[in-house]
Enzyme design. Structure first.
Site, PDB file in Angstrom:
ATOM      1  N   ASP A   1       0.764  -1.197  -0.162  1.00  0.00           N
ATOM      2  CA  ASP A   1      -0.001   0.108  -0.010  1.00  0.00           C
ATOM      3  C   ASP A   1       0.969   1.173  -0.139  1.00  0.00           C
ATOM      4  OD1 ASP A   1      -2.297   1.412  -0.110  1.00  0.00           O
ATOM      5  OD2 ASP A   1      -2.789   1.010   1.927  1.00  0.00           O
TER       6      ASP A   1
ATOM      7  N   ARG B   1      -0.430   9.122  -9.779  1.00  0.00           N
ATOM      8  CA  ARG B   1      -0.759   8.084  -9.090  1.00  0.00           C
ATOM      9  C   ARG B   1      -0.007   6.825  -9.904  1.00  0.00           C
ATOM     10  NH1 ARG B   1      -3.941   7.543  -4.767  1.00  0.00           N
ATOM     11  NH2 ARG B   1      -4.284   5.339  -5.401  1.00  0.00           N
TER      12      ARG B   1
ATOM     13  N   HIS C   1       2.268   3.469  -8.952  1.00  0.00           N
ATOM     14  CA  HIS C   1       2.208   1.934  -9.216  1.00  0.00           C
ATOM     15  C   HIS C   1       3.130   1.212 -10.247  1.00  0.00           C
ATOM     16  CE1 HIS C   1      -1.735   2.279  -7.754  1.00  0.00           C
ATOM     17  NE2 HIS C   1      -2.467   2.781  -8.513  1.00  0.00           N
TER      18      HIS C   1
ATOM     19  N   THR D   1     -11.130  -6.548  -4.531  1.00  0.00           N
ATOM     20  CA  THR D   1     -12.609  -6.384  -5.011  1.00  0.00           C
ATOM     21  C   THR D   1     -13.181  -5.177  -4.861  1.00  0.00           C
ATOM     22  OG1 THR D   1     -13.369  -7.472  -3.239  1.00  0.00           O
ATOM     23  CG2 THR D   1     -12.756  -9.067  -5.022  1.00  0.00           C
ATOM     24  N   GLU D   2     -12.508  -4.460  -3.878  1.00  0.00           N
ATOM     25  CA  GLU D   2     -12.963  -2.959  -3.782  1.00  0.00           C
ATOM     26  C   GLU D   2     -12.386  -2.044  -4.608  1.00  0.00           C
ATOM     27  OE1 GLU D   2     -12.393  -5.211  -1.208  1.00  0.00           O
ATOM     28  OE2 GLU D   2     -14.430  -5.641  -1.193  1.00  0.00           O
TER      29      GLU D   2
ATOM     30  N   ARG E   1     -12.154   2.741  -8.126  1.00  0.00           N
ATOM     31  CA  ARG E   1     -11.114   3.709  -8.532  1.00  0.00           C
ATOM     32  C   ARG E   1     -11.531   4.197  -9.748  1.00  0.00           C
ATOM     33  NH1 ARG E   1      -5.492   2.570  -5.644  1.00  0.00           N
ATOM     34  NH2 ARG E   1      -6.401   1.983  -3.487  1.00  0.00           N
TER      35      ARG E   1
ATOM     36  N   LEU F   1      10.562 -20.814  -4.570  1.00  0.00           N
ATOM     37  CA  LEU F   1       9.355 -19.694  -4.134  1.00  0.00           C
ATOM     38  C   LEU F   1       8.233 -19.854  -4.734  1.00  0.00           C
ATOM     39  CD1 LEU F   1       9.089 -17.116  -2.108  1.00  0.00           C
ATOM     40  CD2 LEU F   1       9.568 -15.808  -4.195  1.00  0.00           C
TER      41      LEU F   1
ATOM     42  N   ARG G   1      -5.128  -1.610   8.744  1.00  0.00           N
ATOM     43  CA  ARG G   1      -6.471  -2.523   8.616  1.00  0.00           C
ATOM     44  C   ARG G   1      -6.212  -3.657   7.693  1.00  0.00           C
ATOM     45  NH1 ARG G   1      -7.688   2.805   6.901  1.00  0.00           N
ATOM     46  NH2 ARG G   1      -7.206   3.040   4.580  1.00  0.00           N
TER      47      ARG G   1
HETATM   48  C1  IPE Z   1      -5.570  -2.481  -0.032  1.00  0.00           C
HETATM   49  O1  IPE Z   1      -5.078  -1.301  -0.421  1.00  0.00           O
HETATM   50  C2  IPE Z   1      -5.618  -3.454  -1.490  1.00  0.00           C
HETATM   51  C3  IPE Z   1      -4.157  -3.367  -2.178  1.00  0.00           C
HETATM   52  C4  IPE Z   1      -3.091  -3.198  -1.546  1.00  0.00           C
HETATM   53  C5  IPE Z   1      -4.446  -4.119  -3.390  1.00  0.00           C
HETATM   54  P1  IPE Z   1      -6.268   0.042  -0.342  1.00  0.00           P
HETATM   55  O2  IPE Z   1      -5.363   1.275  -0.727  1.00  0.00           O
HETATM   56  O3  IPE Z   1      -7.186  -0.340  -1.594  1.00  0.00           O
HETATM   57  O4  IPE Z   1      -6.935  -0.175   0.918  1.00  0.00           O
HETATM   58  P2  IPE Z   1      -7.997   0.908   1.671  1.00  0.00           P
HETATM   59  O5  IPE Z   1      -8.859   1.481   0.521  1.00  0.00           O
HETATM   60  O6  IPE Z   1      -6.907   1.978   2.013  1.00  0.00           O
HETATM   61  O7  IPE Z   1      -8.418   0.331   2.773  1.00  0.00           O
HETATM   62  C1  IPE Z   2      -1.747   0.104  -3.379  1.00  0.00           C
HETATM   63  O1  IPE Z   2      -1.217   1.485  -3.355  1.00  0.00           O
HETATM   64  C2  IPE Z   2      -1.999  -0.377  -4.756  1.00  0.00           C
HETATM   65  C3  IPE Z   2      -3.243  -0.787  -4.861  1.00  0.00           C
HETATM   66  C4  IPE Z   2      -4.209  -0.747  -3.749  1.00  0.00           C
HETATM   67  C5  IPE Z   2      -3.528  -1.405  -6.102  1.00  0.00           C
HETATM   68  P1  IPE Z   2      -2.401   2.682  -3.432  1.00  0.00           P
HETATM   69  O2  IPE Z   2      -2.729   2.922  -4.805  1.00  0.00           O
HETATM   70  O3  IPE Z   2      -3.662   2.238  -2.505  1.00  0.00           O
HETATM   71  O4  IPE Z   2      -1.739   3.923  -2.763  1.00  0.00           O
HETATM   72  P2  IPE Z   2      -2.464   5.031  -1.860  1.00  0.00           P
HETATM   73  O5  IPE Z   2      -2.907   4.060  -0.696  1.00  0.00           O
HETATM   74  O6  IPE Z   2      -3.494   5.664  -2.351  1.00  0.00           O
HETATM   75  O7  IPE Z   2      -1.312   5.771  -1.169  1.00  0.00           O
HETATM   76 MG    MG Z   3      -4.110   2.423  -0.602  1.00  0.00          MG
END
Ligand code: IPE
Ligand code: IPE
Ligand code: MG
Length: 254
Positions: free
Chosen positions: A34, A47, A51, A80-81, A85, A145, A208
């Site tokens: 994350d 963003r 990635h 799945t959530e 985006r 692995l 979380r």
């Molecule tokens: C969790 O991160 C999902 C992944 C790392 C793929 P999110 O960024 O989606 O989680 P929330 O929305 O902060 O809980």
């Molecule tokens: C984790 O980084 C990657 C995915 C959830 C796909 P985020 O894209 O959630 O980055 P933040 O949390 O917005 O910084």
């Molecule tokens: Mg995130």
């Protein structure tokens, strides 16, 4: 004595020279990768740049895990959530597996890594699935692995699917209600055949689970860091492993 004091203060992970005990390396490490977006934002970048940079961290940590003798590495790549985006970001994320594997598959094969995926394939674009499936097929016989990508993965959906399967089997008379135990459930989850994670790492300061492996993490050790995923290094990974090695896992016993 001083070491114990440091440990009590939760600072012992900062001791630089401390070695990793080879006999107590976690067999299965799961990571919620994350902070890609915030990493990019801090640098005035889109963003997507976060990635892209996160993909390099995947490679780095795969190598680090393999070197240490970790057997399974599960990486949360898309939940799945995450469909909530903006479409442009979702599209970009869906192209990452193909991009990653185009560059890295040969090296993964050379390093005896076995690629797997857990998640709901139905909703993924065909180019995402075919790239992942190609990697799965080409690495199926590898014995090193296991690199398990959680892609379009959600723990609640996974558990609901398992419950539906169990209910169907009961209805057909193939399974008795009295025989439903933890193994029956675990065998119907997407992790069937994998041991539960010993260690869960989440980067970026969020505390979380975000719908990740809620059944499988019941007795895992949890480790959080403020570091954003793109800047997560082998040293950070070692810090997590060392902290894991200092924990006493009791599973409810003494
Ligand atoms: C969790 O991160 C999902 C992944 C790392 C793929 P999110 O960024 O989606 O989680 P929330 O929305 O902060 O809980
Ligand atoms: C984790 O980084 C990657 C995915 C959830 C796909 P985020 O894209 O959630 O980055 P933040 O949390 O917005 O910084
Ligand atoms: Mg995130």
């Amino acid at each position: 004595m001083i070491e114990r004091l440091w440990a009590k203060l939760g600072k012992s992970s900062l001791q630089p020279g401390e070695p990793i005990a080879p006999h107590n390396v976690p067999e299965h490490v799961a990571i919620i990768m994350d902070g890609n977006g915030r990493w990019a934002k801090d640098r005035g970048l889109p963003r997507m740049a976060g990635h892209h940079s996160g993909m390099k961290a995947v490679k780095r940590i795969t190598i680090a895990a393999d070197r240490l003798g970790v057997k399974y590495l599960t990486l949360y790549a898309f939940s799945t959530e995450n469909w909530k985006r903006p479409k442009a970001e979702v599209d970009f994320l869906m192209k990452l597996p193909q991009q990653f594997l185009e560059i890295e598959l040969d090296e993964l094969i050379a390093n005896n890594v076995q690629v797997r995926m857990m998640g709901h394939k139905e909703d993924l674009p065909s180019y995402t699935i075919s790239a992942v499936e190609e990697a799965i097929v080409k690495t199926a016989d590898n014995t090193g692995l296991v690199l398990n990508f959680a892609l379009n993965y959600g723990s609640r959906m996974e558990m609901l699917e398992a419950v539906k399967e169990i209910a169907t089997e009961v209805k057909r008379g193939q399974l008795a209600i009295e025989d439903i135990d933890e193994k029956v459930m675990a065998d119907r989850l997407l992790t069937s055949g994998l041991p539960d994670p010993d260690l869960l790492i989440r980067t970026s300061g969020e505390l979380r689970l975000s719908n990740f492996m809620m059944w499988q993490l019941a007795y895992s050790e949890l480790w959080f860091t403020d570091v954003y995923w793109p800047e997560f290094t082998e040293e950070h990974f070692h810090e997590a492993i060392k902290e894991y090695q200092r924990r006493a896992r009791r599973y409810g016993g003494l």
